[in-house]
Design an enzyme around this catalytic site. Structure first.
Site, PDB file in Angstrom:
ATOM      1  N   CYS A 130      38.037  40.163  -0.215  1.00  0.00           N
ATOM      2  CA  CYS A 130      38.704  41.452  -0.020  1.00  0.00           C
ATOM      3  C   CYS A 130      40.206  41.258   0.190  1.00  0.00           C
ATOM      4  CB  CYS A 130      38.023  42.214   1.114  1.00  0.00           C
ATOM      5  SG  CYS A 130      38.352  43.988   1.051  1.00  0.00           S
TER       6      CYS A 130
ATOM      7  N   GLU B 198      30.071  37.858   3.569  1.00  0.00           N
ATOM      8  CA  GLU B 198      29.917  37.569   5.010  1.00  0.00           C
ATOM      9  C   GLU B 198      29.337  38.761   5.776  1.00  0.00           C
ATOM     10  OE1 GLU B 198      32.583  38.551   3.639  1.00  0.00           O
ATOM     11  OE2 GLU B 198      33.766  39.761   5.039  1.00  0.00           O
TER      12      GLU B 198
ATOM     13  N   HIS C  63      31.817  41.802   0.091  1.00  0.00           N
ATOM     14  CA  HIS C  63      31.821  41.007   1.321  1.00  0.00           C
ATOM     15  C   HIS C  63      30.518  40.219   1.515  1.00  0.00           C
ATOM     16  CE1 HIS C  63      35.453  42.559   3.381  1.00  0.00           C
ATOM     17  NE2 HIS C  63      35.246  43.637   2.648  1.00  0.00           N
TER      18      HIS C  63
END
Lengths: 228, 83
Positions: free
Chosen positions: A87, A197, A195
């Site tokens: 990002c 994560e 994302h």
């Protein structure tokens, strides 16, 4: 494996990245490294988290690119160490010229925060080896400027050299070729808008991000395997 | 002091989603004669006069102020006349 998660003023996915690395890989060290740090030479892999570095003033990633730590990140990238930017981390990699192209506001000008389908376009990188080629993943996106733009020659080169790691399964933000993530020519730098994560636990919607981190770990482990 | 006005716009051929949204809004208000709108940025820098002001402004634009991949920049210098 020693992993560094770089923290810029305004990073807000740094803890998620830290969690992904500490709880889902066997990395021996995971450090949150401040943007003022002079060097990241001691680390085997470097992670640039999402967020709003320097408030995204002027342009996303434009100011973070000049943070003291970035000189060393660029040097380690050139040595071939895995560098992941997610990002805002992706935007910083673009501004730092570690990856080609630039980000524009999303096609519909809306900030988007939802989970989308992402295709694995290249399962042959140090970030994607634990995925299947062509596999469809579910990953969250959360961005206002994820509309990836590059010139025609760059796009053709990305395709020709298998540098498109991930695409969106549909047109979510106007990116050329629905690009969601690209690598550099050597394949050791990956920038992606979704994302991984934040996709570590089924409870929170998806665990499809896990294998990205295990890929990086396995890549390191294999490179450092004791050969007797 | 010199006032430097830097104008940053998207390059020709780069789709401008903000410009398109403004153009549609103008059309909705009845200003149908507006064919294209481009949205850019204006930065005003107050600079201490020196020998290579222009070169340095050029470098500032290239390095930080604009993203040359998708943006063009122009600038004008405005010296304040001493009375």
């Amino acid at each position: 494996m020693k992993a560094a998660v770089i923290v810029f003023p305004g990073s807000n996915c740094d803890r998620d990245m830290y969690h992904a690395l500490t709880d889902f890989t066997d990395a021996e060290t995971v450090d949150l490294v401040p943007h003022t740090s002079e060097t990241v030479e001691a680390y085997d892999a470097i992670f640039l988290p999402g967020g709003f570095s320097y408030g995204d003033y002027l342009r996303s990633g434009a100011i973070a690119r000049f943070a003291p730590v970035m000189q060393s990140v660029i040097a380690e990238a050139e040595k071939g160490k895995p560098i992941l930017g997610v990002c805002n981390g992706f935007q910083i990699l673009l501004e730092a010229d570690l990856l080609p192209g630039a980000m524009k506001r999303n096609k519909h000008l809306k900030y988007m925060c939802r989970t989308v389908d992402v295709n694995v376009e290249n399962a042959d990188t140090c970030f994607t080896r634990a995925y299947e080629q062509g596999e469809r993943l579910r990953m969250p996106i959360a961005h206002g400027e994820g509309n990836y733009e590059c010139d025609e020659a760059t796009y053709e080169a990305l395709k020709a050299n298998n540098r498109i790691a991930f695409t969106y399964a549909s047109d979510v933000n106007g990116s050329i070729g629905n690009i969601a993530g690209i690598t550099n020519e050597a394949g050791n730098v990956l920038g992606m808008m979704p994302h991984p994560e934040r996709a570590m636990e089924k409870l929170l919607g998806s665990e499809d991000g896990r294998r990205l981190f295990t890929s990086v770990y396995r890549h390191w482990r294999d490179a450092h395997a004791v050969t007797t | 002091m010199i006032n430097v006005h830097v104008y940053i716009t998207l390059k020709e051929g780069v789709l401008d989603p903000q410009g398109q949204a403004v153009q549609r809004s103008l059309a909705a208000l009845g200003y149908e004669e507006v064919d294209t709108v481009n949205v850019g940025k204006w930065l005003k820098l107050e600079i201490v006069d020196g020998p290579d002001v222009e070169t340095r402004v050029e470098q500032m634009c290239e390095q930080l102020l604009a993203n040359p991949v998708i943006e063009n920049y122009t600038y004008t210098l405005e010296r304040e006349e001493k009375v």
